[in-house]
Design a protein around this motif. Structure first.
Motif, PDB file in Angstrom:
ATOM      1  N   ASP A 122      46.358  40.802  46.544  1.00 42.61           N
ATOM      2  CA  ASP A 122      46.989  40.215  47.718  1.00 42.61           C
ATOM      3  C   ASP A 122      47.774  41.260  48.511  1.00 42.61           C
ATOM      4  O   ASP A 122      47.978  41.114  49.713  1.00 42.61           O
ATOM      5  CB  ASP A 122      47.917  39.078  47.280  1.00 42.61           C
ATOM      6  CG  ASP A 122      48.399  38.253  48.456  1.00 42.61           C
ATOM      7  OD1 ASP A 122      49.582  37.869  48.461  1.00 42.61           O
ATOM      8  OD2 ASP A 122      47.605  37.987  49.381  1.00 42.61           O
ATOM      9  N   GLY A 123      48.229  42.321  47.831  1.00 43.33           N
ATOM     10  CA  GLY A 123      49.017  43.346  48.497  1.00 43.33           C
ATOM     11  C   GLY A 123      48.197  44.437  49.152  1.00 43.33           C
ATOM     12  O   GLY A 123      48.755  45.320  49.817  1.00 43.33           O
ATOM     13  N   LEU A 124      46.869  44.414  48.958  1.00 51.14           N
ATOM     14  CA  LEU A 124      46.011  45.435  49.563  1.00 51.14           C
ATOM     15  C   LEU A 124      45.767  45.136  51.037  1.00 51.14           C
ATOM     16  O   LEU A 124      45.406  44.013  51.405  1.00 51.14           O
ATOM     17  CB  LEU A 124      44.670  45.492  48.825  1.00 51.14           C
ATOM     18  CG  LEU A 124      44.698  45.973  47.372  1.00 51.14           C
ATOM     19  CD1 LEU A 124      43.305  45.896  46.775  1.00 51.14           C
ATOM     20  CD2 LEU A 124      45.253  47.381  47.278  1.00 51.14           C
ATOM     21  N   TYR A 125      46.003  46.119  51.882  1.00 55.62           N
ATOM     22  CA  TYR A 125      45.727  45.951  53.310  1.00 55.62           C
ATOM     23  C   TYR A 125      45.168  47.250  53.872  1.00 55.62           C
ATOM     24  O   TYR A 125      45.751  48.313  53.661  1.00 55.62           O
ATOM     25  CB  TYR A 125      46.992  45.561  54.071  1.00 55.62           C
ATOM     26  CG  TYR A 125      46.704  45.249  55.528  1.00 55.62           C
ATOM     27  CD1 TYR A 125      46.255  43.979  55.894  1.00 55.62           C
ATOM     28  CD2 TYR A 125      46.843  46.231  56.513  1.00 55.62           C
ATOM     29  CE1 TYR A 125      45.958  43.699  57.223  1.00 55.62           C
ATOM     30  CE2 TYR A 125      46.541  45.951  57.836  1.00 55.62           C
ATOM     31  CZ  TYR A 125      46.106  44.688  58.180  1.00 55.62           C
ATOM     32  OH  TYR A 125      45.805  44.412  59.495  1.00 55.62           O
ATOM     33  N   PRO A 126      44.033  47.171  54.559  1.00 54.90           N
ATOM     34  CA  PRO A 126      43.218  45.965  54.775  1.00 54.90           C
ATOM     35  C   PRO A 126      42.524  45.534  53.487  1.00 54.90           C
ATOM     36  O   PRO A 126      42.307  46.370  52.601  1.00 54.90           O
ATOM     37  CB  PRO A 126      42.212  46.424  55.829  1.00 54.90           C
ATOM     38  CG  PRO A 126      42.092  47.894  55.614  1.00 54.90           C
ATOM     39  CD  PRO A 126      43.459  48.368  55.201  1.00 54.90           C
ATOM     40  N   ARG A 161      48.621  39.224  37.606  1.00 53.44           N
ATOM     41  CA  ARG A 161      48.896  40.610  37.988  1.00 53.44           C
ATOM     42  C   ARG A 161      47.829  41.136  38.946  1.00 53.44           C
ATOM     43  O   ARG A 161      48.141  41.775  39.953  1.00 53.44           O
ATOM     44  CB  ARG A 161      48.971  41.491  36.739  1.00 53.44           C
ATOM     45  CG  ARG A 161      50.086  41.130  35.765  1.00 53.44           C
ATOM     46  CD  ARG A 161      49.921  41.904  34.472  1.00 53.44           C
ATOM     47  NE  ARG A 161      48.655  41.561  33.817  1.00 53.44           N
ATOM     48  CZ  ARG A 161      48.144  42.244  32.797  1.00 53.44           C
ATOM     49  NH1 ARG A 161      48.775  43.302  32.332  1.00 53.44           N
ATOM     50  NH2 ARG A 161      46.999  41.862  32.243  1.00 53.44           N
ATOM     51  N   TRP A 162      46.561  40.846  38.627  1.00 52.57           N
ATOM     52  CA  TRP A 162      45.479  41.300  39.500  1.00 52.57           C
ATOM     53  C   TRP A 162      45.517  40.595  40.847  1.00 52.57           C
ATOM     54  O   TRP A 162      45.349  41.214  41.896  1.00 52.57           O
ATOM     55  CB  TRP A 162      44.133  41.077  38.825  1.00 52.57           C
ATOM     56  CG  TRP A 162      42.976  41.095  39.788  1.00 52.57           C
ATOM     57  CD1 TRP A 162      42.214  40.042  40.179  1.00 52.57           C
ATOM     58  CD2 TRP A 162      42.474  42.231  40.508  1.00 52.57           C
ATOM     59  NE1 TRP A 162      41.273  40.428  41.085  1.00 52.57           N
ATOM     60  CE2 TRP A 162      41.406  41.776  41.301  1.00 52.57           C
ATOM     61  CE3 TRP A 162      42.821  43.575  40.548  1.00 52.57           C
ATOM     62  CZ2 TRP A 162      40.677  42.624  42.130  1.00 52.57           C
ATOM     63  CZ3 TRP A 162      42.094  44.421  41.380  1.00 52.57           C
ATOM     64  CH2 TRP A 162      41.037  43.956  42.161  1.00 52.57           C
ATOM     65  N   ARG A 163      45.751  39.294  40.832  1.00 50.62           N
ATOM     66  CA  ARG A 163      45.794  38.537  42.080  1.00 50.62           C
ATOM     67  C   ARG A 163      46.932  39.025  42.964  1.00 50.62           C
ATOM     68  O   ARG A 163      46.804  39.094  44.188  1.00 50.62           O
ATOM     69  CB  ARG A 163      45.942  37.040  41.771  1.00 50.62           C
ATOM     70  CG  ARG A 163      44.691  36.429  41.147  1.00 50.62           C
ATOM     71  CD  ARG A 163      44.988  35.081  40.516  1.00 50.62           C
ATOM     72  NE  ARG A 163      45.336  34.084  41.506  1.00 50.62           N
ATOM     73  CZ  ARG A 163      44.465  33.279  42.095  1.00 50.62           C
ATOM     74  NH1 ARG A 163      43.183  33.384  41.800  1.00 50.62           N
ATOM     75  NH2 ARG A 163      44.845  32.371  42.961  1.00 50.62           N
ATOM     76  N   ILE A 175      43.233  32.737  46.593  1.00 44.55           N
ATOM     77  CA  ILE A 175      44.676  32.831  46.412  1.00 44.55           C
ATOM     78  C   ILE A 175      45.422  31.768  47.204  1.00 44.55           C
ATOM     79  O   ILE A 175      46.506  31.325  46.825  1.00 44.55           O
ATOM     80  CB  ILE A 175      45.163  34.242  46.827  1.00 44.55           C
ATOM     81  CG1 ILE A 175      44.460  35.298  45.967  1.00 44.55           C
ATOM     82  CG2 ILE A 175      46.670  34.390  46.688  1.00 44.55           C
ATOM     83  CD1 ILE A 175      44.762  36.723  46.360  1.00 44.55           C
ATOM     84  N   GLY A 176      44.864  31.311  48.326  1.00 49.93           N
ATOM     85  CA  GLY A 176      45.577  30.396  49.197  1.00 49.93           C
ATOM     86  C   GLY A 176      45.608  28.953  48.722  1.00 49.93           C
ATOM     87  O   GLY A 176      46.317  28.132  49.313  1.00 49.93           O
ATOM     88  N   LEU A 177      44.884  28.608  47.661  1.00 52.61           N
ATOM     89  CA  LEU A 177      44.849  27.225  47.199  1.00 52.61           C
ATOM     90  C   LEU A 177      46.046  26.931  46.294  1.00 52.61           C
ATOM     91  O   LEU A 177      46.556  27.828  45.625  1.00 52.61           O
ATOM     92  CB  LEU A 177      43.549  26.951  46.443  1.00 52.61           C
ATOM     93  CG  LEU A 177      42.258  27.016  47.272  1.00 52.61           C
ATOM     94  CD1 LEU A 177      41.057  26.764  46.377  1.00 52.61           C
ATOM     95  CD2 LEU A 177      42.292  26.006  48.416  1.00 52.61           C
ATOM     96  N   PRO A 178      46.492  25.676  46.252  1.00 53.64           N
ATOM     97  CA  PRO A 178      47.616  25.314  45.367  1.00 53.64           C
ATOM     98  C   PRO A 178      47.301  25.590  43.904  1.00 53.64           C
ATOM     99  O   PRO A 178      46.138  25.554  43.474  1.00 53.64           O
ATOM    100  CB  PRO A 178      47.788  23.804  45.620  1.00 53.64           C
ATOM    101  CG  PRO A 178      47.183  23.568  46.962  1.00 53.64           C
ATOM    102  CD  PRO A 178      46.056  24.554  47.089  1.00 53.64           C
ATOM    103  N   ALA A 215      38.288  35.919  46.571  1.00 55.57           N
ATOM    104  CA  ALA A 215      39.702  36.267  46.705  1.00 55.57           C
ATOM    105  C   ALA A 215      40.004  37.028  47.981  1.00 55.57           C
ATOM    106  O   ALA A 215      41.156  37.072  48.419  1.00 55.57           O
ATOM    107  CB  ALA A 215      40.153  37.087  45.492  1.00 55.57           C
ATOM    108  N   VAL A 216      38.992  37.636  48.593  1.00 52.07           N
ATOM    109  CA  VAL A 216      39.232  38.439  49.795  1.00 52.07           C
ATOM    110  C   VAL A 216      38.551  37.840  51.020  1.00 52.07           C
ATOM    111  O   VAL A 216      38.461  38.498  52.056  1.00 52.07           O
ATOM    112  CB  VAL A 216      38.729  39.885  49.577  1.00 52.07           C
ATOM    113  CG1 VAL A 216      39.525  40.566  48.494  1.00 52.07           C
ATOM    114  CG2 VAL A 216      37.241  39.913  49.242  1.00 52.07           C
ATOM    115  N   MET A 217      38.101  36.600  50.936  1.00 51.51           N
ATOM    116  CA  MET A 217      37.370  36.004  52.049  1.00 51.51           C
ATOM    117  C   MET A 217      38.211  35.085  52.916  1.00 51.51           C
ATOM    118  O   MET A 217      37.737  34.580  53.931  1.00 51.51           O
ATOM    119  CB  MET A 217      36.133  35.267  51.513  1.00 51.51           C
ATOM    120  CG  MET A 217      35.085  36.213  50.946  1.00 51.51           C
ATOM    121  SD  MET A 217      33.688  35.395  50.156  1.00 51.51           S
ATOM    122  CE  MET A 217      32.988  34.517  51.532  1.00 51.51           C
TER     123      MET A 217
END
Length: 258
Positions: A23-27, A17-19, A208-211, A99-101
């Motif tokens: 992921d939906g936060l922009y910027p 849920r947190w991830r 987040i981008g890793l399998p 997570a944000v890098m």
């Protein structure tokens, strides 16, 4: 209040849920903003009674998030140069900043895969321990640059030296000196290898981008219990390396008498 904040810190921030929310936060929020987002999300989705305005008290009696007027209960703010800014919150010790890098985290992950592979090979006498140590140090420097950039300020040095990998390049200077016996260098790779595994596990847990299978395999190593045990192992190993180097100095397999 402190107990609730400790539960907030110990929360598993790999939660789907947190991830998904992050992921939906922009910027994407930066390091200083991320803690505020985590507090608000935690209060809304996990513990409605959590005080998102609570700040960890500092040694001076103030709080990590307060202004100069809060320190010591005085009404007037002290000059900013009188005391260095507060150190990073313990809420970031779980590696959630990865997570944000984005691409920076991916580059660091690749660097750690290569350097850890070389370290294992050097312990099996397949690769050079000197080159494996150089690669590990390079990975540590890449991580520090990705997290903090490059600045020439006192607070920057505070952040870097208190990081898990901050002192490792400095420690490596002794082991990279010419004349050190190869067996000693292989043995001394241990603390660097453990530190590399810890950093790689944190990236796998939060990037987040890793399998998903990478997260499931390496993520548990980034848990609080696992980190404590590995850091304890690293500390014991560093003490052993120190004794070996001292013994090597007087028996000639280590500098300056080698």
């Amino acid at each position: 209040m402190a107990e609730g904040y400790q539960q907030f810190i110990d929360f598993d921030w790999s939660d789907v849920r947190w991830r998904s929310y992050l992921d939906g936060l922009y910027p994407p929020p930066n390091q200083r903003q991320l803690l505020k987002f985590k507090k608000k999300w935690y209060k809304k989705n996990v513990d409605p009674d959590f005080d998102d305005a609570y700040e960890v008290p500092t040694l001076g009696g103030g709080t990590t998030g307060g202004s100069g007027s809060d320190v010591g209960g005085c009404g007037s703010a002290k000059p900013s140069s009188a005391q260095p800014p507060p150190l990073p919150s313990t809420a970031f010790a779980d590696g959630s900043r990865w997570a944000v890098m984005g691409k920076k985290a991916t580059i660091c992950a690749i660097a750690y895969v290569i350097s850890l592979f070389m370290a294992v090979g050097s312990m099996a006498a397949v690769f050079s321990a000197y080159r494996a140590l150089l690669l590990l140090v390079t990975s540590f420097i890449l991580e520090l640059l990705a997290k903090y950039g490059l600045k020439f300020k006192t607070d920057y040095l505070h952040f870097v030296l208190l990081d898990d990998v901050g002192v490792m390049p400095i420690m490596a200077l002794t082991l990279l000196m010419p004349g050190l016996h190869p067996a000693i260098r292989v043995f001394a790779l241990g603390p660097f290898f453990v530190t590399g595994v810890l950093s790689f596990a944190q990236i796998c847990k939060n990037h987040i981008g890793l399998p998903l299978w990478i997260y499931e395999f390496f993520g548990p190593l980034a848990s609080g219990t696992a980190r404590y045990r590995l850091m304890q192992t690293r500390g014991h190993w560093e003490v052993a390396v120190g004794f070996v180097l001292i013994l090597g100095v007087f028996t000639a397999p280590a500098a300056p008498f080698s």
